[in-house]
Design a protein around this motif. Structure first.
Motif, PDB file in Angstrom:
ATOM      1  N   GLY A 280     117.075  91.702 -53.282  1.00 59.92           N
ATOM      2  CA  GLY A 280     118.222  90.825 -53.484  1.00 59.92           C
ATOM      3  C   GLY A 280     119.517  91.382 -52.933  1.00 59.92           C
ATOM      4  O   GLY A 280     120.421  90.626 -52.567  1.00 59.92           O
ATOM      5  N   THR A 281     119.611  92.714 -52.851  1.00 60.58           N
ATOM      6  CA  THR A 281     120.822  93.343 -52.321  1.00 60.58           C
ATOM      7  C   THR A 281     120.687  93.705 -50.844  1.00 60.58           C
ATOM      8  O   THR A 281     121.604  94.281 -50.259  1.00 60.58           O
ATOM      9  N   GLY A 282     119.525  93.392 -50.249  1.00 62.17           N
ATOM     10  CA  GLY A 282     119.341  93.634 -48.820  1.00 62.17           C
ATOM     11  C   GLY A 282     119.109  95.076 -48.448  1.00 62.17           C
ATOM     12  O   GLY A 282     119.326  95.456 -47.292  1.00 62.17           O
TER      13      GLY A 282
ATOM     14  N   HIS B  34     105.681  86.981 -51.590  1.00 71.13           N
ATOM     15  CA  HIS B  34     105.456  86.716 -53.017  1.00 71.13           C
ATOM     16  C   HIS B  34     106.410  85.638 -53.535  1.00 71.13           C
ATOM     17  O   HIS B  34     106.009  84.768 -54.325  1.00 71.13           O
ATOM     18  N   LEU B  35     107.653  85.665 -53.082  1.00 73.18           N
ATOM     19  CA  LEU B  35     108.646  84.709 -53.580  1.00 73.18           C
ATOM     20  C   LEU B  35     108.277  83.268 -53.240  1.00 73.18           C
ATOM     21  O   LEU B  35     108.623  82.345 -53.982  1.00 73.18           O
TER      22      LEU B  35
ATOM     23  N   CYS C 180     106.006  82.379 -56.152  1.00 66.44           N
ATOM     24  CA  CYS C 180     106.360  82.740 -57.527  1.00 66.44           C
ATOM     25  C   CYS C 180     107.764  82.247 -57.881  1.00 66.44           C
ATOM     26  O   CYS C 180     108.763  82.840 -57.450  1.00 66.44           O
ATOM     27  N   ARG C 181     107.838  81.188 -58.662  1.00 65.02           N
ATOM     28  CA  ARG C 181     109.130  80.634 -59.070  1.00 65.02           C
ATOM     29  C   ARG C 181     109.895  81.614 -59.951  1.00 65.02           C
ATOM     30  O   ARG C 181     111.117  81.744 -59.835  1.00 65.02           O
ATOM     31  N   ARG C 182     109.193  82.307 -60.815  1.00 62.87           N
ATOM     32  CA  ARG C 182     109.851  83.253 -61.723  1.00 62.87           C
ATOM     33  C   ARG C 182     110.633  84.312 -60.952  1.00 62.87           C
ATOM     34  O   ARG C 182     111.797  84.589 -61.261  1.00 62.87           O
TER      35      ARG C 182
ATOM     36  N   VAL D  78     115.626  86.760 -58.141  1.00 62.76           N
ATOM     37  CA  VAL D  78     116.322  87.176 -56.923  1.00 62.76           C
ATOM     38  C   VAL D  78     117.594  86.350 -56.726  1.00 62.76           C
ATOM     39  O   VAL D  78     118.640  86.882 -56.324  1.00 62.76           O
ATOM     40  N   GLU D  79     117.535  85.058 -57.021  1.00 58.13           N
ATOM     41  CA  GLU D  79     118.740  84.224 -56.929  1.00 58.13           C
ATOM     42  C   GLU D  79     119.816  84.724 -57.886  1.00 58.13           C
ATOM     43  O   GLU D  79     121.007  84.716 -57.559  1.00 58.13           O
ATOM     44  N   ARG D  80     119.409  85.172 -59.066  1.00 62.00           N
ATOM     45  CA  ARG D  80     120.369  85.717 -60.031  1.00 62.00           C
ATOM     46  C   ARG D  80     121.013  86.996 -59.489  1.00 62.00           C
ATOM     47  O   ARG D  80     122.227  87.198 -59.603  1.00 62.00           O
ATOM     48  N   ILE D  81     120.193  87.850 -58.874  1.00 56.93           N
ATOM     49  CA  ILE D  81     120.708  89.099 -58.307  1.00 56.93           C
ATOM     50  C   ILE D  81     121.684  88.808 -57.172  1.00 56.93           C
ATOM     51  O   ILE D  81     122.758  89.418 -57.076  1.00 56.93           O
ATOM     52  N   GLU D  82     121.322  87.859 -56.301  1.00 60.62           N
ATOM     53  CA  GLU D  82     122.200  87.514 -55.181  1.00 60.62           C
ATOM     54  C   GLU D  82     123.509  86.906 -55.673  1.00 60.62           C
ATOM     55  O   GLU D  82     124.583  87.193 -55.130  1.00 60.62           O
ATOM     56  N   ALA D  83     123.431  86.072 -56.706  1.00 55.32           N
ATOM     57  CA  ALA D  83     124.649  85.479 -57.262  1.00 55.32           C
ATOM     58  C   ALA D  83     125.535  86.547 -57.886  1.00 55.32           C
ATOM     59  O   ALA D  83     126.770  86.496 -57.771  1.00 55.32           O
TER      60      ALA D  83
END
Length: 215
Positions: free
Chosen positions: A17-19, A32-33, A36-38, A43-48
């Motif tokens: 998520g942080t690249g 995997h993403l 896998c919705r979970r 990852v969206e939370r980490i990017e946000a």
């Protein structure tokens, strides 16, 4: 499609998520993403969270003439053309498409044991990603790991240490792991595996063969 039951470690999702993840590991996580919705939500939370930190930083003043230089570059010719769009590969997650152009069967598979084939698809200074194709009902010889390994199922499945891994699942093994995975008795297994070091077969015969195997 059922959400996978086994997921990558949290620190891997954070690094993705942080690249800051290497190419081979990023390929596995991205694949995997798609299944896998979970983990996508995480990852969206980490990017946000990272975007929020950037928004909280105080703005820096531009040097004199910076805007003019940027506009000049935008008006000029592109530095390079965009790469051609990668053709879809039926039945495979999109992150894999650039690495398996032409399809799974067209890859330069190499036999590494009875009913076991592999092909490397991404390599870096440390981590390497390979695809493994294992015939139905094959038991992988007992082995350990010099470092870490993550193995994700793309087709079929495998069983290991009382656990069953199916499409999208990731098995995480460390230097302390000694195991003998067995492919699905009907479908076999097609996997994407990322290792930070070589596999090491155990036992007398394994120790004799290790110097000659690229595992």
């Amino acid at each position: 499609m059922t959400c996978p039951s086994y997921h990558p470690p949290d620190e891997m999702l954070m690094a993705y998520g942080t690249g800051s993840l290497d190419e081979a590991s990023s390929l596995l996580i991205a694949t995997h993403l798609t299944l896998c919705r979970r983990c996508r939500i995480e990852v969206e939370r980490i990017e946000a969270m990272g975007g929020g930190l950037l928004d909280s930083l105080a703005p820096e003043s531009l040097s004199e003439g910076a805007l003019a230089r940027v506009m000049t570059r935008l008006d000029g010719p592109p530095a390079r053309s965009r790469p051609p769009q990668t053709a879809a590969v039926a039945g495979m997650p999109a992150p894999l498409w650039p690495y398996i152009a032409g399809g799974v069967d067209a890859l330069p598979w190499r036999r590494v044991g009875p009913g076991i084939q592999q092909v490397f698809v991404a390599s870096g200074p440390i981590a390497r990603a390979r695809m493994l194709r294992v015939a139905p009902g094959v038991v992988i010889p007992q082995h350990g790991h010099a470092a870490g390994e993550m193995t994700m199922v793309l087709r079929g499945g495998f069983a290991d240490a009382g656990q069953t891994f199916e499409i999208g699942d990731i098995e995480v093994a460390g230097p302390e792991t000694i195991h003998r995975p067995a492919s699905d008795p009907e479908e076999g297994c097609l996997c994407l595996a990322v290792t930070d070091g070589p596999l090491r077969l155990t036992g007398l015969l394994g120790r004799l063969l290790n110097p000659f195997l690229d595992l």
